[in-house]
Design an enzyme around this catalytic site. Sequence first.
Site, PDB file in Angstrom:
ATOM      1  N   ASP A   1       0.837  -1.203   0.000  1.00 28.49           N
ATOM      2  CA  ASP A   1       0.000   0.000   0.000  1.00 28.49           C
ATOM      3  C   ASP A   1       0.875   1.256   0.000  1.00 28.49           C
ATOM      4  OD1 ASP A   1       0.881  -0.176   2.589  1.00 28.49           O
ATOM      5  OD2 ASP A   1      -1.104  -0.013   3.518  1.00 28.49           O
ATOM      6  N   SER A   2       2.212   1.061  -0.003  1.00 28.03           N
ATOM      7  CA  SER A   2       3.122   2.180  -0.255  1.00 28.03           C
ATOM      8  C   SER A   2       2.899   2.735  -1.662  1.00 28.03           C
ATOM      9  CB  SER A   2       4.587   1.744  -0.081  1.00 28.03           C
ATOM     10  OG  SER A   2       4.836   0.532  -0.772  1.00 28.03           O
TER      11      SER A   2
ATOM     12  N   ASP B   1      -1.130  -5.998  -0.275  1.00 28.67           N
ATOM     13  CA  ASP B   1      -1.581  -5.350   0.959  1.00 28.67           C
ATOM     14  C   ASP B   1      -3.077  -5.101   0.930  1.00 28.67           C
ATOM     15  OD1 ASP B   1       0.415  -4.978   2.866  1.00 28.67           O
ATOM     16  OD2 ASP B   1       1.206  -3.178   1.892  1.00 28.67           O
TER      17      ASP B   1
ATOM     18  N   LYS C   1      -1.521  -9.319   2.719  1.00 26.73           N
ATOM     19  CA  LYS C   1      -0.817  -8.876   3.936  1.00 26.73           C
ATOM     20  C   LYS C   1      -1.684  -7.850   4.631  1.00 26.73           C
ATOM     21  CE  LYS C   1       3.047  -6.042   3.878  1.00 26.73           C
ATOM     22  NZ  LYS C   1       2.577  -4.879   4.630  1.00 26.73           N
TER      23      LYS C   1
ATOM     24  N   GLU D   1      -1.860  -5.289   8.478  1.00 28.24           N
ATOM     25  CA  GLU D   1      -1.113  -4.765   9.625  1.00 28.24           C
ATOM     26  C   GLU D   1      -1.850  -5.036  10.935  1.00 28.24           C
ATOM     27  OE1 GLU D   1      -0.291  -0.594   8.979  1.00 28.24           O
ATOM     28  OE2 GLU D   1       0.721  -0.971   7.066  1.00 28.24           O
TER      29      GLU D   1
ATOM     30  N   GLU E   1       8.633  -4.155  10.799  1.00 32.28           N
ATOM     31  CA  GLU E   1       9.114  -2.882  10.250  1.00 32.28           C
ATOM     32  C   GLU E   1       9.672  -1.987  11.345  1.00 32.28           C
ATOM     33  OE1 GLU E   1       6.461  -0.955   7.508  1.00 32.28           O
ATOM     34  OE2 GLU E   1       7.699   0.865   7.409  1.00 32.28           O
TER      35      GLU E   1
HETATM   36  O1  KIV Z   1       3.487  -1.114   1.692  1.00 22.86           O
HETATM   37  C1  KIV Z   1       4.667  -1.483   1.766  1.00 22.86           C
HETATM   38  O2  KIV Z   1       5.508  -1.193   0.909  1.00 22.86           O
HETATM   39  C2  KIV Z   1       5.057  -2.289   2.920  1.00 22.86           C
HETATM   40  C3  KIV Z   1       6.516  -2.536   3.105  1.00 22.86           C
HETATM   41  C4  KIV Z   1       7.145  -1.341   3.685  1.00 22.86           C
HETATM   42  C5  KIV Z   1       6.770  -3.752   3.912  1.00 22.86           C
HETATM   43  O3  KIV Z   1       4.238  -2.695   3.665  1.00 22.86           O
END
Ligand code: KIV
Length: 271
Positions: free
Chosen positions: A51-52, A90, A120, A122, A189
């Site tokens: 989600d980055s 994510d 994934k 959080e 992280e």
């Molecule tokens: O969204 C992302 O890029 C991440 C990484 C920083 C692990 O969750």
Amino acid sequence: MSLHKTVRKVTTHVLIAMKLRGEKIAMLTAYDYSMARILDKAAIDVILVGDSASNVMAGHDTTIPVTLDQMIYHAAGVVRAVRRALVVVDLPFGTYQGNSRKALSSAIRIMKETGAHAVKLEGGSEVLKSIQRILSAGIPVMGHLGLMPQSIHKFGTYVVRATDDDEADKLVEDAHSLEEVGCFAIVLEKIPAKLAGKVAREIKIPIIGIGAGKDVDGQVLVLHDMLGITQEFSPRFLRRYHNLYQEILGAVETYISDVRTLDFPNDKEQY
Ligand code: KIV
């Protein structure tokens, strides 16, 4: 012979076998077809459609605004490029917290509409019900503890997490819970390397670190950061393997100049 050299398709089981053999796992983010093709060709083990994307693709300050539809768009392009890597997507903010039914339907959309292999999300104890429900549908889940960018407004800052005993104890407890509930791996992280090493030793599933030191089972970086496309973000843990910002800037400036001076196209570059 190393597993990563022999496997034709990386699965969650391959990653667990790599941990057992002490082989490190290499993971990077990607958000589009063209980049994912290069990463897969290089034999990356895991591609994270992170989600980055909210930051590096859309220019938001946080990961909070990215939507499920947008993540699906990014992930579908990545999956079309990949032959070997495991693709993890994510679940964006607001699509799984506090409502396990919604979590399952978000995860199902990702799996059906993108062809990705896992999701994934959080959090620890707060999201266990959501994780359980997603797992019950046969969807592999990767956990994410430590600095959790979707909770930035709770933390108030992106500093190193779990530096005090209470937060460190909660993180270790959460990591055990994620393993027990059935996650196949956990991202840690920006936490102290010593703590990350302890978690990786105590837990049988792979621990993938970002800013979590070397005593873990693998590493992940954001592609645009490690390639030096982003310039303003330089935490201590980030190793830049290139300065693509400068390379691209130089190439574009040369192109503009060539167009303006009638150097491009030349006689051989026309019909
Ligand atoms: O969204 C992302 O890029 C991440 C990484 C920083 C692990 O969750």
